[in-house]
Design a protein around this motif. Sequence first.
Motif, short mmCIF file in Angstrom:
data_model
loop_
_atom_site.label_atom_id
_atom_site.label_comp_id
_atom_site.label_asym_id
_atom_site.label_seq_id
_atom_site.Cartn_x
_atom_site.Cartn_y
_atom_site.Cartn_z
N ASP A 41 38.53 -13.27 -5.42
CA ASP A 41 39.41 -12.15 -5.46
C ASP A 41 40.82 -12.28 -4.92
O ASP A 41 41.77 -11.64 -5.66
CB ASP A 41 38.58 -10.93 -4.89
CG ASP A 41 37.60 -10.35 -5.59
OD1 ASP A 41 37.64 -10.53 -6.76
OD2 ASP A 41 36.94 -9.44 -5.25
N LEU B 63 44.70 7.67 -22.67
CA LEU B 63 44.97 8.27 -21.52
C LEU B 63 46.38 7.78 -21.24
O LEU B 63 47.12 6.97 -21.63
CB LEU B 63 44.20 7.89 -20.35
CG LEU B 63 42.71 8.37 -20.32
CD1 LEU B 63 42.11 7.62 -19.01
CD2 LEU B 63 42.65 9.79 -20.35
N GLU C 131 43.75 1.45 -7.21
CA GLU C 131 42.42 1.52 -6.51
C GLU C 131 41.95 0.01 -6.57
O GLU C 131 41.55 -0.61 -5.63
CB GLU C 131 41.35 2.19 -6.97
CG GLU C 131 41.87 3.97 -6.87
CD GLU C 131 42.09 4.25 -5.23
OE1 GLU C 131 41.58 3.40 -4.47
OE2 GLU C 131 42.91 5.08 -5.02
N ILE D 190 38.18 7.55 -14.66
CA ILE D 190 39.04 7.32 -15.74
C ILE D 190 37.95 7.22 -17.13
O ILE D 190 38.43 7.71 -18.15
CB ILE D 190 39.87 5.81 -15.66
CG1 ILE D 190 40.82 5.88 -16.63
CG2 ILE D 190 38.80 4.67 -16.03
CD1 ILE D 190 41.95 4.88 -16.28
N LYS E 221 37.84 11.01 -17.78
CA LYS E 221 38.93 11.31 -18.32
C LYS E 221 39.29 10.89 -19.78
O LYS E 221 39.83 11.61 -20.61
CB LYS E 221 40.19 10.82 -17.50
CG LYS E 221 40.40 11.60 -16.19
CD LYS E 221 41.79 11.01 -15.47
CE LYS E 221 41.50 9.95 -14.66
NZ LYS E 221 42.65 9.79 -13.83
N SER E 222 38.89 9.63 -20.12
CA SER E 222 39.04 9.18 -21.56
C SER E 222 37.97 9.87 -22.36
O SER E 222 38.09 9.96 -23.68
CB SER E 222 38.80 7.74 -21.53
OG SER E 222 37.66 7.15 -21.20
N ARG F 87 35.83 2.61 -3.55
CA ARG F 87 36.70 3.61 -4.10
C ARG F 87 37.28 3.03 -5.40
O ARG F 87 37.45 3.85 -6.20
CB ARG F 87 38.00 3.69 -3.32
CG ARG F 87 37.79 4.72 -2.04
CD ARG F 87 39.01 5.03 -1.12
NE ARG F 87 40.00 5.42 -1.88
CZ ARG F 87 41.12 5.78 -1.58
NH1 ARG F 87 41.76 5.19 -0.31
NH2 ARG F 87 42.29 6.22 -2.21
N LYS F 88 37.48 1.61 -5.79
CA LYS F 88 37.71 1.44 -7.09
C LYS F 88 36.84 1.68 -8.20
O LYS F 88 37.04 1.98 -9.37
CB LYS F 88 38.06 -0.22 -6.94
CG LYS F 88 37.13 -1.18 -6.86
CD LYS F 88 37.71 -2.41 -6.97
CE LYS F 88 36.90 -3.54 -6.03
NZ LYS F 88 37.59 -4.89 -5.90
N HIS G 197 31.81 -2.23 -12.99
CA HIS G 197 32.88 -1.39 -13.99
C HIS G 197 31.80 -0.69 -15.00
O HIS G 197 32.15 0.58 -15.56
CB HIS G 197 33.67 -2.54 -14.89
CG HIS G 197 35.18 -1.93 -15.43
ND1 HIS G 197 35.03 -1.15 -16.47
CD2 HIS G 197 36.23 -1.83 -14.87
CE1 HIS G 197 36.24 -0.86 -16.80
NE2 HIS G 197 36.91 -1.18 -15.54
N LYS H 114 41.29 -9.14 -12.99
CA LYS H 114 41.46 -8.17 -12.13
C LYS H 114 40.30 -8.46 -11.04
O LYS H 114 39.29 -8.96 -11.26
CB LYS H 114 41.36 -6.76 -12.62
CG LYS H 114 42.68 -6.43 -13.35
CD LYS H 114 42.48 -5.19 -13.82
CE LYS H 114 43.54 -4.71 -14.80
NZ LYS H 114 43.50 -3.30 -15.20
N PRO H 115 40.62 -8.09 -9.63
CA PRO H 115 39.68 -8.19 -8.84
C PRO H 115 38.57 -7.04 -8.96
O PRO H 115 38.54 -6.28 -8.12
CB PRO H 115 40.30 -8.32 -7.39
CG PRO H 115 41.74 -7.39 -7.80
CD PRO H 115 41.89 -7.70 -9.20
N VAL H 116 37.74 -7.27 -10.03
CA VAL H 116 36.75 -6.18 -10.19
C VAL H 116 35.65 -6.78 -10.84
O VAL H 116 35.79 -7.62 -11.66
CB VAL H 116 37.33 -4.76 -11.07
CG1 VAL H 116 37.66 -5.64 -12.50
CG2 VAL H 116 36.68 -3.74 -11.13
N GLU I 5 37.24 5.24 -8.89
CA GLU I 5 38.24 5.49 -9.89
C GLU I 5 37.92 5.02 -11.39
O GLU I 5 38.31 5.55 -12.19
CB GLU I 5 39.47 4.80 -9.42
CG GLU I 5 40.52 4.96 -10.06
CD GLU I 5 41.21 6.52 -9.86
OE1 GLU I 5 41.14 6.73 -8.65
OE2 GLU I 5 41.86 6.96 -10.80
N VAL I 6 37.17 4.02 -11.53
CA VAL I 6 36.60 3.68 -12.70
C VAL I 6 35.76 4.61 -13.54
O VAL I 6 36.01 5.01 -14.61
CB VAL I 6 35.53 2.36 -12.60
CG1 VAL I 6 34.88 1.92 -14.01
CG2 VAL I 6 36.60 1.23 -12.17
N LEU J 281 44.34 3.50 -11.72
CA LEU J 281 43.05 2.66 -11.67
C LEU J 281 43.43 1.31 -10.98
O LEU J 281 42.82 0.99 -10.11
CB LEU J 281 42.44 2.58 -13.01
CG LEU J 281 41.32 1.69 -13.14
CD1 LEU J 281 40.09 2.24 -12.72
CD2 LEU J 281 41.02 1.22 -14.66
#
Lengths: 330, 264
Positions: free
Chosen positions: A94, A114, A125, B10, B13-14, B2-3, B103, B96-98, B6-7, A122
Amino acid sequence: MNTVIQTKGLTKVFKRVEKEDGLKGTLKALFKRVIVEKTALDHFDFQVEQGELLGLIGPNGAGKTTLVKLLCGIIQPSAGEAQVLGFTPGKLKDGFRRSYAVVMGQKSQLWWDLPASDTFLLNKEIYGIPDDIYKQNIAYFSDIFGVRDLLSVPVRNLSLGERMKMELMAALLHNPKILFLDEPTIGLDAIAQKQIRLFLKEVNETKGVTIMLTSHYMEDIKHLCKRTVVINGGKKVYDGNLDALLSSFQEHRIITVSFECECQPQLDLPVEWLEKSPLKSVLMVRRELVKPVIQSLLTHYEVNDIRIEEEDIGGVIERIYTAGKEGIPL
Amino acid sequence: MRKYLEVGKISVKSQITYRFDVLIGCFMPFIRVFLAYFLWRTLFTDKTEMGGMTFPMMLTYYIVCAFIQRLEQSNGLVWEFAGEIREGRFTKYLVKPVSPLGHFVFTSLGKTLYHLVFTVLAVGCVILIFKGQFVGPASAGSLILALLIAFLGLLVMILLNYLTALLAFKFTDITGWHLLNGNVVDFLSGALLPLSLLPDWMQGVMRYFPFYYMQFLPASLYLGLRTQEAFFGLLVMVIWIIVLWGLAEFLYHRFRRLYEEVGA
């Protein structure tokens, strides 16, 4: 100077399933797979210092994108090793992923349906970007690009150039130390290309972001990069100053002559006539023949004007690639 | 954490872009309810009870199952995810750090949340159509237990679908497997017919697998049946979630090394 990227003998071999054409070949491939190996990157050694803006050029399939993917940890090396900011990319720690960003001209990270601002949120976060830095960066980038009023437009309604600006913004919000760019100006018009170039220069100079850029457009590299790495057939064939490389491969000059009166110029020197009209001629000659050609023209004809230009850059690059392939030292 | 919220956000939303499609899609599982209505009405002509259920209970069973089934949205996400792997668009999760699993889970839950609004609407319509035949929940407690187990069932399904999508790293195209998977799950979960109609030994075996608790047990609990199985069910589901989660992480770290990011 601080080395941020270093590779030693980095090699990537891809395995492909080869299939004969036609139905028969397809059926055969169903039972017996012929695996063909292709070396995309072959013992590649190089290093990049902090704050550099490095250009990577080479023909299609040379291994540019493979190198970028290896450095991002997207794919794993077959042999050799890479160190990026002290991390081994393939482990995808990470901490590593927080410190770089990659933008590929052909691929998008934006949510299609979007507005770009939703993708930015996004990323805020995902990378854990503090509020103040986030706001500051959004303001900074949207001002340079002049895209403030496009932030709330759904991505699918943006033009290609606008979308690329949003991609770059999305990639840079978390203040990465290194930015990898793979064909960032592909398919863009001259104005958008120029804007992106200026932007990259600005980001490199004011934010100190190390940028590694691959591009097909020589203009990108010429305007941006002091140092250029030419890669062909998975091997590094040149590493250094682009201008020096270009001038050593500039074998020809283009001479444009206009005459006082109509004439049919003839020369007994080896020249290539590109254009011959009654009042004007364009010819290409080897560099060392420029002087005798001009002398001869001036003595035999009523010359009005002479212009001497460098050869078109495309031809030069082609020659560099061919030389690289044949193993001629550059 | 939190991330991932947000996923999920979104994802909701989409979804809003596809209002029409979602609305139409919400009535899909209820088509089965109408088929069940006509089938079971015939079967119940000379009986008042079958497998411990009356005709209104049977009808309610199918409505509850359809409701749960509609909320399971990770099935469609498999196509998206596997497509991203196959076509080289998976890169965005790698750089990405995810975690791709996080996800996947939260995108799926985001979809579920959005579909909930429309599905409640669809259920309302169906209940109005079968007025008088629809049975309410047996008790508040059984409703809560049913919802809890159904939610765990949703998580298991998401994990199973994530594992299916991961197979795309190795086999590139997973269409056949995924379709087969869907049909088997439909049967094992009791969406096609109540599992109480199956022989006892089969039910006994199925109690150790998660499918039993995805639709059949929640629907039964809702009707006030099989309440004594609820706690065993919770235990089985939690164990399965832990096992599948571990397997998913393990396979992901092995399979991602096979990724070659084609197409660039």
